[in-house]
Design an enzyme around this catalytic site. Structure first.
Site, PDB file in Angstrom:
ATOM      1  N   ASP A  11       1.038  -0.984  -0.034  1.00  0.00           N
ATOM      2  CA  ASP A  11       0.133  -0.255  -0.295  1.00  0.00           C
ATOM      3  C   ASP A  11       1.041   1.474   0.227  1.00  0.00           C
ATOM      4  OD1 ASP A  11      -2.115   1.784  -0.213  1.00  0.00           O
ATOM      5  OD2 ASP A  11      -1.531   1.816   2.255  1.00  0.00           O
ATOM      6  N   ASP A  13      -0.247   4.699   1.677  1.00  0.00           N
ATOM      7  CA  ASP A  13      -0.348   5.928   2.633  1.00  0.00           C
ATOM      8  C   ASP A  13      -0.810   5.641   3.694  1.00  0.00           C
ATOM      9  OD1 ASP A  13      -1.161   7.584  -0.039  1.00  0.00           O
ATOM     10  OD2 ASP A  13      -3.277   7.750   0.379  1.00  0.00           O
TER      11      ASP A  13
END
EC number: 3.1.3.-
Length: 176
Positions: A11, A13
């Protein structure tokens, strides 16, 4: 040597950088003369400190990387990956809103790598829960990606290859 994943998926963020690219910073981004990445307002934008070393380590082990993000700020996320010189670590990027299931199905179609041979690092529990149902070894990130989390994640992956797959939410070495 322990078994290694055939694909490490990250991922973005709060996994590679400490903000949401679609709300906490202001694209477009640029690199200043001193090499610092900044947003439109001149605010410094940084990775978590050990992220470059984590990605180099995986590369040295021969494990390709991929990015999977649900952000709506697609252009900004890709711009940051470029400015931080991270494109070279990610053979594929699935960056668009929607379910992480879709991201992983597309990664599987593009790479031909079985879900059971993938490892996924993310800070959001819902993504860990969803993606683990595919058979991916999922590691919940709490304070950004670092070398210790990578080592523990690779250990979890190796153990999963000899037993039933599970996410790090069930028996997490990362939670107190």
């Amino acid at each position: 040597m322990a078994r290694l994943p055939k694909l490490a998926v990250f991922d973005l963020d709060y996994t590679l950088w400490p903000f949401w690219v679609d709300t906490h910073v202001d694209p477009p981004f640029h690199k200043s003369s001193d090499g610092t990445v900044r947003d439109r307002r001149g605010q410094d934008v940084r990775l978590y400190p050990e992220v470059p070393e984590v990605l180099k380590r995986l590369q040295s082990l021969g494990v390709p990387g991929a990015a999977a993000s649900r952000t709506s700020e697609i252009e900004g996320a890709n711009q940051l990956l470029e400015l931080f010189d991270l494109f070279r670590y990610f053979v594929h990027r699935e960056i668009y809103p929607g379910s992480k299931i879709t991201h992983f199905e597309r990664l599987q179609q593009k790479t031909g790598i079985p879900f059971s041979q993938m490892i996924f690092f993310d800070d959001e529990r819902r993504n860990i829960v969803d993606v683990s149902k595919l058979g991916v070894t999922c590691i919940h990130i709490q304070n950004g990606m670092n070398l210790q989390t990578l080592s523990q994640g690779l250990e979890t992956f190796a153990k999963a290859q000899t037993g039933p797959l599970r996410s790090s939410l069930e028996e997490s070495p990362f939670e107190a």
